[in-house]
Design an enzyme around this catalytic site. Structure first.
Site, PDB file in Angstrom:
ATOM      1  N   GLY A 166      -7.112   9.416   4.229  1.00  0.00           N
ATOM      2  CA  GLY A 166      -6.994  10.580   3.375  1.00  0.00           C
ATOM      3  C   GLY A 166      -8.219  11.456   3.272  1.00  0.00           C
ATOM      4  O   GLY A 166      -8.283  12.340   2.402  1.00  0.00           O
ATOM      5  N   ARG A 225     -10.919  -4.211  10.885  1.00  0.00           N
ATOM      6  CA  ARG A 225     -10.321  -3.270   9.935  1.00  0.00           C
ATOM      7  C   ARG A 225      -9.626  -4.048   8.828  1.00  0.00           C
ATOM      8  O   ARG A 225      -8.817  -4.936   9.100  1.00  0.00           O
ATOM      9  CB  ARG A 225      -9.297  -2.382  10.645  1.00  0.00           C
ATOM     10  CG  ARG A 225      -8.700  -1.295   9.756  1.00  0.00           C
ATOM     11  CD  ARG A 225      -7.499  -0.645  10.426  1.00  0.00           C
ATOM     12  NE  ARG A 225      -7.376   0.753  10.082  1.00  0.00           N
ATOM     13  CZ  ARG A 225      -6.256   1.456  10.216  1.00  0.00           C
ATOM     14  NH1 ARG A 225      -5.164   0.868  10.690  1.00  0.00           N
ATOM     15  NH2 ARG A 225      -6.219   2.731   9.908  1.00  0.00           N
ATOM     16  N   GLY A 279      -7.492   9.951  10.570  1.00  0.00           N
ATOM     17  CA  GLY A 279      -6.257   9.566  11.235  1.00  0.00           C
ATOM     18  C   GLY A 279      -5.366  10.731  11.559  1.00  0.00           C
ATOM     19  O   GLY A 279      -5.396  11.299  12.641  1.00  0.00           O
ATOM     20  N   ARG A 280      -4.563  11.148  10.595  1.00  0.00           N
ATOM     21  CA  ARG A 280      -3.546  12.162  10.838  1.00  0.00           C
ATOM     22  C   ARG A 280      -4.116  13.476  11.368  1.00  0.00           C
ATOM     23  O   ARG A 280      -3.447  14.180  12.130  1.00  0.00           O
ATOM     24  CB  ARG A 280      -2.755  12.416   9.550  1.00  0.00           C
ATOM     25  CG  ARG A 280      -2.010  11.184   9.060  1.00  0.00           C
ATOM     26  CD  ARG A 280      -1.313  11.457   7.733  1.00  0.00           C
ATOM     27  NE  ARG A 280      -0.638  10.256   7.244  1.00  0.00           N
ATOM     28  CZ  ARG A 280       0.063  10.207   6.119  1.00  0.00           C
ATOM     29  NH1 ARG A 280       0.185  11.294   5.377  1.00  0.00           N
ATOM     30  NH2 ARG A 280       0.647   9.077   5.743  1.00  0.00           N
ATOM     31  N   HIS A 329      -7.352  -6.008  14.087  1.00  0.00           N
ATOM     32  CA  HIS A 329      -6.527  -5.427  13.028  1.00  0.00           C
ATOM     33  C   HIS A 329      -6.259  -6.497  11.974  1.00  0.00           C
ATOM     34  O   HIS A 329      -5.401  -7.362  12.142  1.00  0.00           O
ATOM     35  CB  HIS A 329      -5.222  -4.928  13.640  1.00  0.00           C
ATOM     36  CG  HIS A 329      -4.460  -3.969  12.768  1.00  0.00           C
ATOM     37  ND1 HIS A 329      -4.763  -3.755  11.442  1.00  0.00           N
ATOM     38  CD2 HIS A 329      -3.388  -3.161  13.037  1.00  0.00           C
ATOM     39  CE1 HIS A 329      -3.930  -2.864  10.933  1.00  0.00           C
ATOM     40  NE2 HIS A 329      -3.086  -2.487  11.880  1.00  0.00           N
ATOM     41  N   ARG A 373      -9.051   2.705   2.356  1.00  0.00           N
ATOM     42  CA  ARG A 373      -8.851   2.815   0.913  1.00  0.00           C
ATOM     43  C   ARG A 373      -7.366   3.005   0.587  1.00  0.00           C
ATOM     44  O   ARG A 373      -6.550   3.283   1.458  1.00  0.00           O
ATOM     45  CB  ARG A 373      -9.682   3.962   0.343  1.00  0.00           C
ATOM     46  CG  ARG A 373      -9.295   5.347   0.823  1.00  0.00           C
ATOM     47  CD  ARG A 373     -10.183   6.406   0.186  1.00  0.00           C
ATOM     48  NE  ARG A 373      -9.817   7.758   0.598  1.00  0.00           N
ATOM     49  CZ  ARG A 373     -10.369   8.861   0.103  1.00  0.00           C
ATOM     50  NH1 ARG A 373     -11.329   8.775  -0.808  1.00  0.00           N
ATOM     51  NH2 ARG A 373      -9.978  10.057   0.527  1.00  0.00           N
ATOM     52  N   THR A 377      -0.370   4.486  15.208  1.00  0.00           N
ATOM     53  CA  THR A 377       0.828   4.044  15.924  1.00  0.00           C
ATOM     54  C   THR A 377       1.597   5.266  16.414  1.00  0.00           C
ATOM     55  O   THR A 377       2.085   6.066  15.627  1.00  0.00           O
ATOM     56  CB  THR A 377       1.729   3.211  15.004  1.00  0.00           C
ATOM     57  OG1 THR A 377       0.996   2.063  14.574  1.00  0.00           O
ATOM     58  CG2 THR A 377       2.981   2.759  15.739  1.00  0.00           C
ATOM     59  N   TYR A 436      -0.246  -7.252   8.580  1.00  0.00           N
ATOM     60  CA  TYR A 436       0.038  -7.936   9.833  1.00  0.00           C
ATOM     61  C   TYR A 436      -0.624  -9.318   9.832  1.00  0.00           C
ATOM     62  O   TYR A 436      -1.192  -9.745   8.839  1.00  0.00           O
ATOM     63  CB  TYR A 436      -0.387  -7.063  11.005  1.00  0.00           C
ATOM     64  CG  TYR A 436       0.345  -5.737  11.029  1.00  0.00           C
ATOM     65  CD1 TYR A 436       1.745  -5.695  11.070  1.00  0.00           C
ATOM     66  CD2 TYR A 436      -0.339  -4.524  10.972  1.00  0.00           C
ATOM     67  CE1 TYR A 436       2.428  -4.491  11.068  1.00  0.00           C
ATOM     68  CE2 TYR A 436       0.340  -3.309  10.965  1.00  0.00           C
ATOM     69  CZ  TYR A 436       1.729  -3.300  11.011  1.00  0.00           C
ATOM     70  OH  TYR A 436       2.412  -2.105  11.003  1.00  0.00           O
TER      71      TYR A 436
END
Length: 360
Positions: free
Chosen positions: A297, A225, A317-318, A173, A265, A25, A178
């Site tokens: 992670g 996901r 991700g990050r 998703h 996870r 996001t 959600y």
């Protein structure tokens, strides 16, 4: 044994590597339309084996982010096509993640329509995250969805528009608290009809959304996901055993129905109140025989270890936020840039979005 740099084939598509980019996001689509900076952002990261876009709304009455993108109008198709074309021009692959936030939305973002969920159960105030609404706003009690088929059709329409925009596939998703996840979760779904009650009935909404999307895309071009551990958005089963019972059933039901299952996870940063339970991802390898991706992670070392453990793909991700050339950095063992947390969803069109430089 496969490495992160090896290609992988799913159905009729081959992905250049197993270093995939998670849906992140970024909150930078004014009027729900991805703009030229979104084109730049995604094309910068086209070296990913596959990009999952940030979640795109399936209707105008579904958002908890003020600048989340949509995929429910012709204008969305036109805007997203520019993103898709730019990624394809660089040899990349891109799936659109489609999404409805359910009870996590706020009425101020709902186009005048009520917040909805499987049941009239609000997420608790301590899980509030409406950072942009002043004075402070909290989750509201949603209205129970009268006809879930209406929402299944929303996802199908979103898949149709994703196809028109040229996406290589879609990801449903079904995680992070959600709408689809809300149907799966026993603490949120208290329905007594065909859409709730038993594990099998709580899974029905997801399976109908899958069926709808695979009427538009080949099944191998559809991903799901899930986040079995819960935690985020006041979601999650009471015990690890309960969570495994629900989500291993989901994984088993998805066999032969989709191309890629992504399992997120447990990650402490996404569960600061310890609402969730720590569900191991290893059992999903036995339950699901298709391409199985793991997320949350991971770094290069733990990603390689995940492949050795039998998983097919690692979704990062990050690391992609501040390293648009993440694949090359992994290949060369280069240092990774650190991202600025304050700019992850800041709505600044440049800073923390498209200004992270490639490796020198």
């Amino acid at each position: 044994m496969a490495s992160l740099f090896d290609p992988i084939t799913v159905g009729n598509q081959t992905f250049a590597n197993r270093i995939w980019m998670a849906a992140l996001t970024r909150n930078r689509c004014k009027n729900s339309l991805p703009g030229e900076n979104a084109v730049e952002y995604y094309s910068q990261r086209a070296s990913a084996g596959l990009i999952f876009t940030e979640c795109a709304m399936v209707s105008c009455c579904g958002t908890d982010w003020p600048q989340a993108p949509g995929i429910h109008t012709k204008n969305h198709v036109v805007a997203w096509k520019k993103v898709v074309d730019a990624v394809h021009e660089k040899g990349g692959k891109i799936f659109l993640q489609i999404w409805h936030p359910g009870r996590t939305a706020h009425p101020w973002h709902q186009c005048g329509t009520p917040v909805v969920a499987p049941s009239a159960i609000a997420a608790r105030p301590e899980f509030n995250k409406f950072h942009w609404l002043k004075p402070d706003q909290f989750y509201v009690t949603p209205e129970p969805i009268e006809d879930p088929w209406e929402y299944v059709r929303m996802f199908e329409h979103a898949a149709e528009n994703a196809k028109k925009a040229g996406f290589d596939g879609v990801q449903i998703h079904a995680a992070n608290g959600y709408l689809v996840h809300e149907f799966l979760d026993s603490t949120c779904n208290k329905r007594e009809d065909e859409w709730g009650g038993s594990i099998e009935k709580r899974t029905k909404f997801l399976m109908e959304v899958v069926a709808a999307c695979t009427r538009i895309f080949d099944k191998d071009d559809v991903s799901v996901r899930i986040s079995p551990s819960g935690g985020y958005n006041d979601m999650g089963e009471a015990t690890v055993e309960d969570a495994l019972a629900q989500y291993l059933y989901v994984a088993e039901q998805l066999n032969g129905k989709i191309g890629v299952l992504e399992v997120v996870r447990h990650f402490a940063d996404l569960d600061p109140t310890n609402r969730g339970v720590v569900v191991p991802v290893e059992p999903f390898r036995k339950a699901y025989s298709g391409v199985l991706a793991v997320n949350c992670g991971y770094d290069q070392k733990s990603g390689e270890e995940a492949l050795k453990a039998g998983f097919d793909v690692v979704v990062f991700g990050r690391l992609w936020i501040s390293n648009p050339d993440l694949v090359e950095r992994f290949q060369k063992g280069a240092d990774l840039s650190q991202s600025d947390f304050l700019t992850w969803q800041s709505m600044d069109e440049v800073k923390g979005y498209i200004d992270y430089p490639p490796m020198q």
